[in-house]
Design a protein around this motif. Sequence first.
Motif, PDB file in Angstrom:
ATOM      1  N   ASP A 204       6.694 -58.175  44.079  1.00 48.14           N
ATOM      2  CA  ASP A 204       6.547 -56.928  44.828  1.00 48.14           C
ATOM      3  C   ASP A 204       7.854 -56.162  44.943  1.00 48.14           C
ATOM      4  O   ASP A 204       7.863 -55.007  45.368  1.00 48.14           O
ATOM      5  CB  ASP A 204       5.936 -57.164  46.218  1.00 48.14           C
ATOM      6  N   TYR A 205       8.990 -56.775  44.567  1.00 43.83           N
ATOM      7  CA  TYR A 205      10.273 -56.073  44.617  1.00 43.83           C
ATOM      8  C   TYR A 205      11.048 -56.362  43.339  1.00 43.83           C
ATOM      9  O   TYR A 205      11.424 -57.501  43.084  1.00 43.83           O
ATOM     10  CB  TYR A 205      11.089 -56.527  45.835  1.00 43.83           C
TER      11      TYR A 205
ATOM     12  N   GLU B 155       5.630 -53.313  45.060  1.00 41.56           N
ATOM     13  CA  GLU B 155       5.774 -52.373  46.158  1.00 41.56           C
ATOM     14  C   GLU B 155       7.091 -51.610  46.082  1.00 41.56           C
ATOM     15  O   GLU B 155       7.204 -50.523  46.644  1.00 41.56           O
ATOM     16  CB  GLU B 155       5.697 -53.113  47.501  1.00 41.56           C
ATOM     17  N   LYS B 156       8.075 -52.187  45.403  1.00 44.19           N
ATOM     18  CA  LYS B 156       9.397 -51.567  45.318  1.00 44.19           C
ATOM     19  C   LYS B 156       9.926 -51.732  43.903  1.00 44.19           C
ATOM     20  O   LYS B 156      10.054 -52.858  43.417  1.00 44.19           O
ATOM     21  CB  LYS B 156      10.353 -52.212  46.326  1.00 44.19           C
TER      22      LYS B 156
ATOM     23  N   LYS C 267       0.463 -49.430  45.341  1.00 39.98           N
ATOM     24  CA  LYS C 267       1.051 -50.002  46.543  1.00 39.98           C
ATOM     25  C   LYS C 267       2.540 -49.713  46.674  1.00 39.98           C
ATOM     26  O   LYS C 267       3.182 -50.176  47.620  1.00 39.98           O
ATOM     27  CB  LYS C 267       0.824 -51.518  46.567  1.00 39.98           C
TER      28      LYS C 267
ATOM     29  N   GLU D 153       6.053 -48.582  47.615  1.00 38.59           N
ATOM     30  CA  GLU D 153       6.705 -48.019  48.792  1.00 38.59           C
ATOM     31  C   GLU D 153       8.055 -47.402  48.428  1.00 38.59           C
ATOM     32  O   GLU D 153       8.517 -46.477  49.095  1.00 38.59           O
ATOM     33  CB  GLU D 153       6.913 -49.106  49.856  1.00 38.59           C
TER      34      GLU D 153
ATOM     35  N   PHE E 142       0.394 -42.229  46.454  1.00 41.20           N
ATOM     36  CA  PHE E 142       1.195 -43.315  47.020  1.00 41.20           C
ATOM     37  C   PHE E 142       1.254 -43.157  48.536  1.00 41.20           C
ATOM     38  O   PHE E 142       2.235 -42.647  49.079  1.00 41.20           O
ATOM     39  CB  PHE E 142       2.598 -43.321  46.415  1.00 41.20           C
TER      40      PHE E 142
ATOM     41  N   ASN F  51       1.765 -45.164  50.909  1.00 46.31           N
ATOM     42  CA  ASN F  51       2.760 -45.928  51.654  1.00 46.31           C
ATOM     43  C   ASN F  51       4.184 -45.615  51.219  1.00 46.31           C
ATOM     44  O   ASN F  51       5.122 -46.317  51.615  1.00 46.31           O
ATOM     45  CB  ASN F  51       2.504 -47.430  51.485  1.00 46.31           C
ATOM     46  N   LEU F  52       4.374 -44.584  50.411  1.00 41.63           N
ATOM     47  CA  LEU F  52       5.678 -44.294  49.839  1.00 41.63           C
ATOM     48  C   LEU F  52       6.685 -43.913  50.929  1.00 41.63           C
ATOM     49  O   LEU F  52       6.457 -43.008  51.716  1.00 41.63           O
ATOM     50  CB  LEU F  52       5.554 -43.150  48.833  1.00 41.63           C
ATOM     51  N   SER F  53       7.818 -44.619  50.956  1.00 47.39           N
ATOM     52  CA  SER F  53       8.875 -44.319  51.922  1.00 47.39           C
ATOM     53  C   SER F  53      10.136 -43.793  51.242  1.00 47.39           C
ATOM     54  O   SER F  53      10.913 -43.076  51.869  1.00 47.39           O
ATOM     55  CB  SER F  53       9.219 -45.567  52.750  1.00 47.39           C
TER      56      SER F  53
ATOM     57  N   GLU G 274       4.583 -41.349  55.312  1.00 47.82           N
ATOM     58  CA  GLU G 274       5.551 -42.411  55.551  1.00 47.82           C
ATOM     59  C   GLU G 274       6.885 -42.130  54.866  1.00 47.82           C
ATOM     60  O   GLU G 274       7.809 -42.942  54.954  1.00 47.82           O
ATOM     61  CB  GLU G 274       4.998 -43.748  55.037  1.00 47.82           C
TER      62      GLU G 274
END
Length: 340
Positions: free
Chosen positions: A131-132, A159-160, A181, A183, A204, A206-208, A236
């Motif tokens: 995820d990262y 996620e990243k 997913k 972020e 996206f 959940n994108l931060s 987000e």
Amino acid sequence: MTDTMRAGMMNEWQGRAAAPDRGIGQAARTSSRRLNLADNRFDASPIPSGFEQLTRSLRKLILRGCSLSSRSYYSIRQLQFLSELDLSDKHLSSVLPNFIGNFSYLTLLHIQGCNLSGSLPSFLANLSKLDYLDLSFNELKKTDGRLDVIQNASSIQLEKIVLDHNKFQGMVPSFIFKLMKLEIISLSFNNFSGVVELGLFQNFKNLSVLNLSNKNQSIEDGGENRTTIFLCLLSELDVLDLSSNMIEGPLLIPPPSTSFFSISNNKLSGEIPMSICNTTSLRVLDLSRNQLRGQIPQCLGEISDALVVLNLQGNELNGTLLQTFKEEYNLQTLILVKIN
């Protein structure tokens, strides 16, 4: 990704580096799930005895800045249950060892500043729990085929993804837009070219962090209304960097949640709209080196008591601003060069 974010992430991993022999044994007896061996030399001597005791229990391994020998790699490849691996800041002879693809439980892989070149390693498609992924500050440059190998792993849960400071060429890889997913998307300082439509990022939820700073590519906003709608959907979003992308037209307004917004060195025109003052979470606002004209909105002085940097340099703006800042505000950098 910002330096603060990286520092915060690594602070999570901070621990006392184990001393040779006795330290490894102690880690095995006490906290054998995480081991920090950063900044050691294992090319001249092997990883200390006792390492094999951690084969089934170790989950996080930090080898930042270490020199490793083939014997060291043999010890590492036995750690089949690793979930986090950091091999950053070391020389890896331009390629990653393929055995990393066998770490099926891996969720985090950091390989910053390792002189990697060529394509992304194909074994990334095997890391379905990842995820990262951080491969920043390398020499990677091929995007054809091999980069898109990730899209073939339909179950991957990234996620990243951080690919800053490489030499990737061509279009932004299409597989990124299939990883719903995500972020963090950070692709700055590469050689991407072609046109990227901002609307492609609207799914996206959940994108931060969205960092697309790139000197060669062009970003299209899809029309003012469409861009406004899609940016509002990114509720987000915290960091938005669109600098150096040949963006034309009126100034884009980031979502209210944004704390860092840079759209410098583009071809924006027109006036700064009053709606910019609705972004009350901003700490950094950089609108420099564009073709913006007209009055500086007075509300910028009251935009946020958290504002640290305001950069309006290299535009054709006029008016006054300083008197609107309250004494209790935290503004540390104000650049208004060439304001008429």
